[in-house]
Design a protein around this motif. Sequence first.
Motif, mmCIF file in Angstrom:
data_model
loop_
_atom_site.group_PDB
_atom_site.id
_atom_site.type_symbol
_atom_site.label_atom_id
_atom_site.label_comp_id
_atom_site.label_asym_id
_atom_site.label_seq_id
_atom_site.Cartn_x
_atom_site.Cartn_y
_atom_site.Cartn_z
ATOM 1 N N SER A 113 -113.444 -40.955 -16.945
ATOM 2 C CA SER A 113 -113.411 -41.609 -15.635
ATOM 3 C C SER A 113 -113.736 -43.092 -15.723
ATOM 4 N N ASN A 114 -114.231 -43.503 -16.896
ATOM 5 C CA ASN A 114 -114.684 -44.882 -17.123
ATOM 6 C C ASN A 114 -115.830 -45.265 -16.193
ATOM 7 N N GLU A 115 -116.575 -44.273 -15.719
ATOM 8 C CA GLU A 115 -117.784 -44.513 -14.925
ATOM 9 C C GLU A 115 -118.958 -44.587 -15.892
ATOM 10 N N LEU A 116 -119.088 -45.723 -16.548
ATOM 11 C CA LEU A 116 -119.997 -45.830 -17.678
ATOM 12 C C LEU A 116 -121.383 -46.316 -17.279
ATOM 13 N N PRO A 117 -122.411 -45.784 -17.929
ATOM 14 C CA PRO A 117 -123.755 -46.346 -17.809
ATOM 15 C C PRO A 117 -123.865 -47.564 -18.722
ATOM 16 N N ASP A 118 -125.046 -48.148 -18.782
ATOM 17 C CA ASP A 118 -125.261 -49.277 -19.698
ATOM 18 C C ASP A 118 -125.410 -48.806 -21.138
ATOM 19 N N PHE B 91 -132.747 -43.260 -15.883
ATOM 20 C CA PHE B 91 -132.064 -42.254 -16.686
ATOM 21 C C PHE B 91 -131.229 -41.340 -15.795
ATOM 22 N N ILE B 92 -129.956 -41.198 -16.145
ATOM 23 C CA ILE B 92 -129.094 -40.229 -15.482
ATOM 24 C C ILE B 92 -129.080 -38.998 -16.373
ATOM 25 N N GLU B 93 -129.728 -37.939 -15.917
ATOM 26 C CA GLU B 93 -129.990 -36.789 -16.763
ATOM 27 C C GLU B 93 -128.917 -35.708 -16.600
ATOM 28 N N ALA B 94 -128.495 -35.152 -17.721
ATOM 29 C CA ALA B 94 -127.574 -34.020 -17.720
ATOM 30 C C ALA B 94 -128.183 -32.926 -18.586
ATOM 31 N N PRO B 95 -128.250 -31.683 -18.096
ATOM 32 C CA PRO B 95 -128.847 -30.594 -18.871
ATOM 33 C C PRO B 95 -128.096 -30.341 -20.173
ATOM 34 N N THR B 96 -128.796 -29.765 -21.126
ATOM 35 C CA THR B 96 -128.191 -29.433 -22.413
ATOM 36 C C THR B 96 -126.938 -28.588 -22.232
ATOM 37 N N ASP B 97 -127.028 -27.557 -21.382
ATOM 38 C CA ASP B 97 -125.849 -26.749 -21.086
ATOM 39 C C ASP B 97 -124.859 -27.576 -20.278
ATOM 40 N N GLU C 266 -138.234 -62.117 -17.228
ATOM 41 C CA GLU C 266 -137.791 -61.666 -15.913
ATOM 42 C C GLU C 266 -137.314 -60.224 -16.016
ATOM 43 N N PRO C 267 -137.821 -59.317 -15.168
ATOM 44 C CA PRO C 267 -137.461 -57.897 -15.269
ATOM 45 C C PRO C 267 -135.956 -57.677 -15.139
ATOM 46 N N ILE C 268 -135.461 -56.724 -15.911
ATOM 47 C CA ILE C 268 -134.065 -56.311 -15.780
ATOM 48 C C ILE C 268 -134.011 -54.787 -15.661
ATOM 49 N N LYS C 269 -132.877 -54.296 -15.178
ATOM 50 C CA LYS C 269 -132.685 -52.857 -14.995
ATOM 51 C C LYS C 269 -131.494 -52.377 -15.819
ATOM 52 N N LEU C 270 -131.662 -51.220 -16.434
ATOM 53 C CA LEU C 270 -130.596 -50.597 -17.205
ATOM 54 C C LEU C 270 -130.430 -49.146 -16.760
ATOM 55 N N LYS C 271 -129.205 -48.647 -16.863
ATOM 56 C CA LYS C 271 -128.949 -47.243 -16.585
ATOM 57 C C LYS C 271 -128.486 -46.573 -17.875
ATOM 58 N N MET C 272 -129.140 -45.453 -18.198
ATOM 59 C CA MET C 272 -128.818 -44.735 -19.427
ATOM 60 C C MET C 272 -128.534 -43.270 -19.116
#
Length: 527
Positions: free
Chosen positions: A107-112, A89-95, A53-59
């Motif tokens: 903030s404890n706003e954590l991804p998986d 994917f929650i992307e953040a630039p290298t800089d 069964e498909p599942i979703k993850l946030k990284m």
Amino acid sequence: MRRHWGKKALTTMIVSGLILAGCSGNGDSEKENTPPASSESAVKTEGFPIVDEPIKLKMFTRIAPANGPFKEMPVFQDYEKMSNIQVEFIEAPTDGFAEKKNLLFASNELPDALYRSELNPLETIRYGTSGQLIPLEGLIDKYAPNLKALMEEYPEIRSAITTPEGHIYSIPGIVSTGSARTDKRWINKAWLEKLGLEEPKTTDELYNVLVAFRDGDPNGNGEKDEIPMSARKGAAGIPIANFFTGSFGLDLQFGYNINIEDGKVNIWSGDEKHKELLMYLNKLYTEKLLDQEIFSHTEAQYLAKQGTGNTGMFFDQTNNNFLPIQDQYVGIAPPAGPHGDQKQSTVAPVPRDFGAFAITSVNKYPEATMRWIDYFYSDEGSTLLRFGREGEHYELKDGIPYYTEEFLAIEGAQGKMTPYAGGGAPHLISDKVASFINPPQVQAAFEKLEPYMPEIRYAAPMFDEATAQQVNILRNDIDKYVDEQSTKFIVGALSFDKWEEFQSTLKKMNIEELEKIYQEAYDKMEK
């Protein structure tokens, strides 16, 4: 534990921005990630799909300048179909990446999970002991057969990522290919031949060769525009001085300025051998044998200098940046120093990219997540990650994947196809998947270095949080001071008459206390 250099190769070991809405298991994401009655029982321990069964993850991930959006990468599109796991994917630039990463935890706003996350040892221990990252050792044992096998083959991996309490909170990128762990010493053999010179075997011979490169007009244009030797920009020891440490009896144990002799740890930053090294580099710089822009040029400018063919000697892992003129260059061995010392000290670890992947406490599918990442620690999974689709992006030759010429001809295509471009991706780099960075010329250059690799290499210790914090505080001040002063010594802005003052300041900055901490870590390792 003692680790000897061989084919397995030993290691050195070694937030601001937006609050990333939707990274935690709050709100709608909780509904999306509501697990079945038993998430563990739903995960297959082998084969695909990982879950029926498909599942979703946030990284949360770092996106490099070379990369396109992760969601558009064929690598992850294909792997989603294979695994039945959809990753957002929650992307953040290298800089600014480090600041955004810190903000996540604050903030404890954590991804998986965190992917290509560059967690340093202190962050790993801090967020692990606080409960924001979960221990992985049990998951590795049951759901990561590829990673587990590598840890058994290379015991230094486990020692490098295990806390004093016995937990593993993050996993690294793993490099089993020897040539991918050290920069080569590329010299312009066309210039050597034109000037009737042999490959230099000592630091004195290298000096004479560089003088000839400066004065002998090897490019034949009648102007003194040759660059005898260049290297990447960095503080004094990163990297130019490090390339010559082994010629002056200095090593880089524990990933630091450390020699270990007869069971004694010595931080050599204030030693006479270091002074002798800096005096040699000062001589090269003062006589314009060393690139005058070495402490100011950009990465792009340095790479361009490789490609012009107008540089006599430089340092790089592979030959990608000078392929059109590759026949002009050859790799050489490290030169023997004034006292006969001859080592290649700059050797990156098998677990090269520390803290590349971690699973957080909000993850409802840790077993599936571990299986998802473990695939990339196999040759098959690493081939997918690095090379994409067979026929479209690469072709097999004798079982080894090679990018097609058509794919390589498309500017920027690699960075849009795979997160491997930009570095730091959690995966295995083995001989089987290293064709792009380990062609025959690079292999030959590595063979020149291999006899001079250190026999014993100790991984950077994983301290408890209190000790790690103490080490960080001491090193922040000491390292900055050493780098700044060493740069001044090299460029001639600081006289070597000030060396005793330099040594005295290091003592006031408690370098002996730092040395004691490393000594205690070494003693525990040897018990």
